[in-house]
Design a protein around this motif. Sequence first.
Motif, short mmCIF file in Angstrom:
data_model
loop_
_atom_site.label_atom_id
_atom_site.label_comp_id
_atom_site.label_asym_id
_atom_site.label_seq_id
_atom_site.Cartn_x
_atom_site.Cartn_y
_atom_site.Cartn_z
N GLN A 2 47.88 32.80 -8.52
CA GLN A 2 46.89 32.01 -9.25
C GLN A 2 46.92 32.35 -10.73
O GLN A 2 47.34 33.42 -11.13
CB GLN A 2 45.49 32.29 -8.71
CG GLN A 2 45.30 31.78 -7.31
CD GLN A 2 43.85 31.91 -6.89
OE1 GLN A 2 42.96 32.10 -7.71
NE2 GLN A 2 43.62 31.84 -5.60
N HIS A 4 44.45 32.19 -14.26
CA HIS A 4 43.13 32.00 -14.87
C HIS A 4 43.36 31.91 -16.37
O HIS A 4 44.02 32.77 -16.94
CB HIS A 4 42.21 33.17 -14.55
CG HIS A 4 41.93 33.32 -13.09
ND1 HIS A 4 40.87 32.70 -12.48
CD2 HIS A 4 42.59 34.00 -12.12
CE1 HIS A 4 40.89 33.00 -11.19
NE2 HIS A 4 41.92 33.78 -10.95
N PHE A 6 41.70 31.62 -20.16
CA PHE A 6 40.50 31.84 -20.95
C PHE A 6 40.86 31.71 -22.42
O PHE A 6 41.99 31.99 -22.81
CB PHE A 6 39.93 33.25 -20.73
CG PHE A 6 39.57 33.54 -19.31
CD1 PHE A 6 38.36 33.15 -18.79
CD2 PHE A 6 40.45 34.24 -18.49
CE1 PHE A 6 38.03 33.42 -17.48
CE2 PHE A 6 40.13 34.54 -17.18
CZ PHE A 6 38.91 34.11 -16.67
N CYS A 27 35.86 45.00 -12.90
CA CYS A 27 36.01 43.67 -13.47
C CYS A 27 34.65 43.12 -13.90
O CYS A 27 33.73 42.99 -13.09
CB CYS A 27 36.65 42.73 -12.45
SG CYS A 27 36.89 41.07 -13.07
N GLN A 29 34.47 40.15 -15.54
CA GLN A 29 34.63 38.70 -15.58
C GLN A 29 34.21 38.13 -14.23
O GLN A 29 34.91 38.31 -13.24
CB GLN A 29 36.10 38.34 -15.90
CG GLN A 29 36.35 36.88 -16.12
CD GLN A 29 35.72 36.39 -17.40
OE1 GLN A 29 35.69 37.08 -18.40
NE2 GLN A 29 35.21 35.18 -17.36
N LEU A 30 33.07 37.47 -14.19
CA LEU A 30 32.50 37.00 -12.92
C LEU A 30 33.48 36.15 -12.11
O LEU A 30 33.57 36.30 -10.89
CB LEU A 30 31.22 36.21 -13.17
CG LEU A 30 30.04 37.00 -13.71
CD1 LEU A 30 28.86 36.08 -14.00
CD2 LEU A 30 29.63 38.10 -12.76
N SER A 31 34.23 35.29 -12.76
CA SER A 31 35.13 34.39 -12.03
C SER A 31 36.31 35.14 -11.40
O SER A 31 37.00 34.58 -10.54
CB SER A 31 35.65 33.30 -12.96
OG SER A 31 36.39 33.85 -14.02
N LEU A 32 36.55 36.38 -11.78
CA LEU A 32 37.66 37.15 -11.23
C LEU A 32 37.24 38.25 -10.25
O LEU A 32 38.09 38.84 -9.59
CB LEU A 32 38.45 37.83 -12.37
CG LEU A 32 39.12 36.95 -13.39
CD1 LEU A 32 39.77 37.81 -14.46
CD2 LEU A 32 40.16 36.07 -12.73
N GLN A 33 35.95 38.54 -10.17
CA GLN A 33 35.49 39.71 -9.42
C GLN A 33 35.93 39.73 -7.96
O GLN A 33 36.38 40.76 -7.45
CB GLN A 33 33.98 39.85 -9.51
CG GLN A 33 33.55 40.39 -10.85
CD GLN A 33 32.06 40.56 -10.96
OE1 GLN A 33 31.29 40.02 -10.17
NE2 GLN A 33 31.64 41.30 -11.96
N GLU A 34 35.84 38.63 -7.27
CA GLU A 34 36.21 38.59 -5.86
C GLU A 34 37.70 38.91 -5.67
O GLU A 34 38.07 39.74 -4.84
CB GLU A 34 35.89 37.22 -5.25
CG GLU A 34 36.23 37.08 -3.79
CD GLU A 34 35.39 37.98 -2.89
OE1 GLU A 34 35.91 38.41 -1.85
OE2 GLU A 34 34.23 38.27 -3.25
N GLU A 35 38.54 38.26 -6.44
CA GLU A 35 39.98 38.51 -6.35
C GLU A 35 40.33 39.92 -6.82
O GLU A 35 41.23 40.56 -6.28
CB GLU A 35 40.75 37.47 -7.17
CG GLU A 35 40.65 36.09 -6.55
CD GLU A 35 41.04 35.00 -7.52
OE1 GLU A 35 40.99 35.23 -8.75
OE2 GLU A 35 41.38 33.90 -7.06
N TRP A 36 39.61 40.42 -7.81
CA TRP A 36 39.83 41.77 -8.31
C TRP A 36 39.58 42.78 -7.19
O TRP A 36 40.36 43.71 -6.98
CB TRP A 36 38.92 42.04 -9.49
CG TRP A 36 39.25 43.25 -10.31
CD1 TRP A 36 38.91 44.54 -10.01
CD2 TRP A 36 39.97 43.30 -11.53
NE1 TRP A 36 39.38 45.39 -10.98
CE2 TRP A 36 40.03 44.64 -11.93
CE3 TRP A 36 40.56 42.33 -12.33
CZ2 TRP A 36 40.66 45.05 -13.11
CZ3 TRP A 36 41.18 42.75 -13.49
CH2 TRP A 36 41.24 44.08 -13.86
#
Length: 78
Positions: A2, A4, A6, A27, A29-36
Amino acid sequence: GQKHVFSCPDLRGMENRFAFMKLTNSCVQLSLQEEWRQYGAQAFLFEVLETLEQKETQTAKEFREDLQTLESLWLEKA
Protein backbone atom coordinates in the motif's frame (compact mmCIF):
# COMPACT_ATOMS: atom_id res chain seq x y z
CA GLY A 1 2.06 -2.99 -1.10
CA GLN A 2 0.00 0.00 0.00
CA LYS A 3 0.96 3.62 -0.48
CA HIS A 4 0.03 6.54 1.72
CA VAL A 5 0.56 10.01 0.29
CA PHE A 6 0.84 13.07 2.50
CA SER A 7 1.81 16.66 1.89
CA CYS A 8 3.16 19.18 4.37
CA PRO A 9 4.77 22.62 4.26
CA ASP A 10 7.65 21.48 6.53
CA LEU A 11 9.40 18.57 4.83
CA ARG A 12 12.30 18.45 7.29
CA GLY A 13 9.87 18.32 10.22
CA MET A 14 7.92 15.50 8.59
CA GLU A 15 11.13 13.53 8.00
CA ASN A 16 12.12 14.02 11.64
CA ARG A 17 8.70 12.90 12.92
CA PHE A 18 8.84 9.78 10.75
CA ALA A 19 12.37 8.94 11.96
CA PHE A 20 11.22 9.38 15.56
CA MET A 21 8.17 7.17 14.97
CA LYS A 22 10.41 4.42 13.60
CA LEU A 23 12.95 4.82 16.40
CA THR A 24 10.30 4.57 19.11
CA ASN A 25 8.03 2.18 17.17
CA SER A 26 5.10 4.49 17.83
CA CYS A 27 2.84 5.87 15.15
CA VAL A 28 1.13 9.21 15.67
CA GLN A 29 -0.44 9.27 12.20
CA LEU A 30 -4.01 8.06 12.82
CA SER A 31 -4.49 6.72 9.29
CA LEU A 32 -1.43 4.46 9.67
CA GLN A 33 -1.82 3.20 13.25
CA GLU A 34 -3.61 -0.06 12.48
CA GLU A 35 -1.14 -1.10 9.79
CA TRP A 36 1.77 0.08 11.95
CA ARG A 37 0.65 -2.25 14.74
CA GLN A 38 0.07 -5.11 12.32
CA TYR A 39 3.28 -4.88 10.27
CA GLY A 40 5.68 -2.93 12.48
CA ALA A 41 7.82 0.12 11.87
CA GLN A 42 10.23 -1.72 9.55
CA ALA A 43 7.45 -2.12 6.97
CA PHE A 44 7.25 1.64 6.37
CA LEU A 45 9.40 3.84 4.18
CA PHE A 46 9.51 7.63 3.93
CA GLU A 47 9.99 8.77 0.35
CA VAL A 48 9.86 12.29 -1.05
CA LEU A 49 7.91 12.16 -4.30
CA GLU A 50 8.19 15.82 -5.22
CA THR A 51 9.13 19.11 -3.61
CA LEU A 52 7.49 22.46 -4.08
CA GLU A 53 9.12 25.74 -3.11
CA GLN A 54 7.00 28.52 -1.70
CA LYS A 55 7.13 31.59 -3.92
CA GLU A 56 8.03 34.92 -2.34
CA THR A 57 4.66 36.35 -3.36
CA GLN A 58 2.70 33.37 -2.01
CA THR A 59 0.91 33.43 1.32
CA ALA A 60 1.16 30.41 3.63
CA LYS A 61 -2.46 29.59 2.81
CA GLU A 62 -1.82 29.70 -0.94
CA PHE A 63 1.22 27.47 -0.50
CA ARG A 64 -0.79 24.90 1.51
CA GLU A 65 -3.46 24.95 -1.22
CA ASP A 66 -0.80 24.25 -3.85
CA LEU A 67 0.52 21.39 -1.71
CA GLN A 68 -2.99 19.95 -1.45
CA THR A 69 -3.38 20.13 -5.23
CA LEU A 70 -0.05 18.37 -5.72
CA GLU A 71 -1.05 15.71 -3.16
CA SER A 72 -4.31 15.12 -5.06
CA LEU A 73 -2.40 14.63 -8.31
CA TRP A 74 -0.11 12.04 -6.65
CA LEU A 75 -3.12 10.26 -5.13
CA GLU A 76 -4.61 9.92 -8.62
CA LYS A 77 -1.36 8.28 -9.79
CA ALA A 78 -1.22 5.83 -6.84
